[in-house]
Design a protein around this motif. Structure first.
Motif, PDB file in Angstrom:
ATOM      1  N   ARG A 188       0.839  -1.206   0.000  1.00 37.49           N
ATOM      2  CA  ARG A 188       0.000   0.000   0.000  1.00 37.49           C
ATOM      3  C   ARG A 188       0.872   1.254   0.000  1.00 37.49           C
ATOM      4  O   ARG A 188       0.590   2.217  -0.729  1.00 37.49           O
ATOM      5  N   GLN A 189       1.917   1.255   0.811  1.00 34.06           N
ATOM      6  CA  GLN A 189       2.823   2.401   0.830  1.00 34.06           C
ATOM      7  C   GLN A 189       3.510   2.580  -0.517  1.00 34.06           C
ATOM      8  O   GLN A 189       3.675   3.709  -1.000  1.00 34.06           O
ATOM      9  N   ALA A 220       2.280   1.608  -3.413  1.00 35.59           N
ATOM     10  CA  ALA A 220       1.262   2.073  -4.358  1.00 35.59           C
ATOM     11  C   ALA A 220       1.011   3.566  -4.185  1.00 35.59           C
ATOM     12  O   ALA A 220       0.884   4.309  -5.168  1.00 35.59           O
ATOM     13  N   GLN A 221       0.945   4.016  -2.941  1.00 34.08           N
ATOM     14  CA  GLN A 221       0.714   5.439  -2.677  1.00 34.08           C
ATOM     15  C   GLN A 221       1.858   6.300  -3.194  1.00 34.08           C
ATOM     16  O   GLN A 221       1.647   7.453  -3.576  1.00 34.08           O
ATOM     17  N   ALA A 222       3.059   5.723  -3.229  1.00 33.94           N
ATOM     18  CA  ALA A 222       4.224   6.447  -3.738  1.00 33.94           C
ATOM     19  C   ALA A 222       4.390   6.285  -5.247  1.00 33.94           C
ATOM     20  O   ALA A 222       5.346   6.804  -5.825  1.00 33.94           O
ATOM     21  N   GLY A 223       3.470   5.545  -5.874  1.00 36.84           N
ATOM     22  CA  GLY A 223       3.549   5.328  -7.311  1.00 36.84           C
ATOM     23  C   GLY A 223       4.635   4.355  -7.722  1.00 36.84           C
ATOM     24  O   GLY A 223       5.108   4.384  -8.862  1.00 36.84           O
ATOM     25  N   GLU A 224       5.032   3.464  -6.812  1.00 30.85           N
ATOM     26  CA  GLU A 224       6.144   2.550  -7.066  1.00 30.85           C
ATOM     27  C   GLU A 224       5.706   1.096  -7.241  1.00 30.85           C
ATOM     28  O   GLU A 224       6.552   0.209  -7.372  1.00 30.85           O
ATOM     29  N   HIS A 277      -4.117  -8.413   2.031  1.00 26.92           N
ATOM     30  CA  HIS A 277      -4.360  -7.188   1.269  1.00 26.92           C
ATOM     31  C   HIS A 277      -3.062  -6.391   1.208  1.00 26.92           C
ATOM     32  O   HIS A 277      -2.056  -6.773   1.825  1.00 26.92           O
ATOM     33  N   PHE A 278      -3.065  -5.296   0.473  1.00 27.53           N
ATOM     34  CA  PHE A 278      -1.836  -4.541   0.228  1.00 27.53           C
ATOM     35  C   PHE A 278      -1.176  -4.042   1.519  1.00 27.53           C
ATOM     36  O   PHE A 278       0.038  -3.864   1.569  1.00 27.53           O
ATOM     37  N   GLY A 279      -1.975  -3.804   2.551  1.00 29.81           N
ATOM     38  CA  GLY A 279      -1.428  -3.283   3.796  1.00 29.81           C
ATOM     39  C   GLY A 279      -0.738  -4.323   4.650  1.00 29.81           C
ATOM     40  O   GLY A 279      -0.028  -3.970   5.600  1.00 29.81           O
ATOM     41  N   ASN A 280      -0.930  -5.609   4.326  1.00 28.56           N
ATOM     42  CA  ASN A 280      -0.337  -6.683   5.122  1.00 28.56           C
ATOM     43  C   ASN A 280       0.740  -7.464   4.378  1.00 28.56           C
ATOM     44  O   ASN A 280       1.159  -8.527   4.831  1.00 28.56           O
ATOM     45  N   VAL A 281       1.164  -6.942   3.238  1.00 29.88           N
ATOM     46  CA  VAL A 281       2.266  -7.550   2.481  1.00 29.88           C
ATOM     47  C   VAL A 281       3.404  -6.535   2.431  1.00 29.88           C
ATOM     48  O   VAL A 281       3.198  -5.383   2.040  1.00 29.88           O
ATOM     49  N   MET A 324      -5.227   2.255  -7.140  1.00 30.52           N
ATOM     50  CA  MET A 324      -3.922   2.911  -7.244  1.00 30.52           C
ATOM     51  C   MET A 324      -2.975   2.193  -8.206  1.00 30.52           C
ATOM     52  O   MET A 324      -1.868   2.672  -8.461  1.00 30.52           O
ATOM     53  N   VAL A 325      -3.404   1.043  -8.724  1.00 25.29           N
ATOM     54  CA  VAL A 325      -2.531   0.216  -9.558  1.00 25.29           C
ATOM     55  C   VAL A 325      -2.932   0.338 -11.025  1.00 25.29           C
ATOM     56  O   VAL A 325      -4.115   0.263 -11.367  1.00 25.29           O
ATOM     57  N   ALA A 326      -1.949   0.509 -11.889  1.00 16.72           N
ATOM     58  CA  ALA A 326      -2.212   0.621 -13.323  1.00 16.72           C
ATOM     59  C   ALA A 326      -2.780  -0.688 -13.867  1.00 16.72           C
ATOM     60  O   ALA A 326      -2.501  -1.774 -13.349  1.00 16.72           O
TER      61      ALA A 326
END
Length: 231
Positions: free
Chosen positions: A112-113, A115-119, A146-150, A194-196
């Protein structure tokens, strides 16, 4: 004073009094709390204290605690070579059925972090797809996937955190469990937003390329994936 006691379940638990907990809380940062009180603390040395409250009078957690289940999951994942948190202490509160764990967090950044940074690019999403396929092949059923737990570690490996809601099977997951896990993974739409599109495609194709599944099972799982681009 914390007293250590023997356990019939393999790992020793330490008794923690209410006074000890108040002293601990006074020197820590609250990371999470609810109407019932503190849930997660971060100590000054970076370690995490996670508290598990028993909500019902009749609960299996009074026999095999949530904290002990957390420890078992951490040990099981480590045994499989999957990066995760390292439990330092298993604790139980005197005068109640509440339990806790003290653990060393897994270093790195969550998806998640990233994704928020566009990485969270195509390569990382493909790595994530292979990672989920590997979890399923090893019998890891993580309801809180989910994205926050990986976490992407400094060694560029993917690992899991917040592992209380996890079960380890001795066999690879069947298609029904995989389908349910896909639903868990997709519960938080804002993560996927947030994901392309190309990165989403990279995730799903890497998952199926890694999984040894029949064409029928692949079709079943693809139908459960809401964010798979239409072709």
């Amino acid at each position: 004073m914390i007293h250590r006691i023997s356990s019939l379940f393999g790992r020793q638990s330490e008794a923690l009094s209410a006074q000890d907990f108040e002293q601990l809380r006074a020197q820590a940062t609250i990371l999470e709390q609810d109407a019932r009180g503190v849930k997660v603390l971060q100590l000054s040395d970076g370690r995490i204290f996670k508290l598990f409250r028993v909500r019902r009078l009749l609960s299996l957690a009074r026999i095999y605690s949530y904290a002990r289940h957390f420890c078992r999951n951490a040990d099981g994942l480590a045994g499989l070579g999957i990066p995760t948190v390292k439990v330092v202490r298993l604790l139980h509160f005197t005068g109640s059925a509440d339990t806790a764990v003290l653990y060393q967090p897994l270093p790195g950044r969550t998806l998640r972090q990233l994704a928020q940074a566009g990485e969270l690019d195509n390569k990382l999403m493909a790595d994530f797809g292979r990672f989920v396929a590997d979890l399923h092949a090893r019998g890891v059923y993580f309801r809180s996937l989910h994205f926050g737990n990986v976490v992407l570690t400094p060694d560029n490996a993917l690992g899991l955190i917040d592992i209380a809601d996890l079960k380890l099977y001795r066999h690879r997951l069947h298609v029904g469990h995989r389908a349910r896990n896909f639903r868990h993974l997709q519960r938080l739409k804002h993560d996927w937003d947030m994901v392309a599109t190309e990165a989403v495609q990279a995730f799903i194709e890497a998952y199926f390329a890694t999984s040894d599944l029949s064409a029928r099972d692949q079709a079943t799982l693809r139908s459960k994936f809401r964010y798979l681009p239409k072709t």
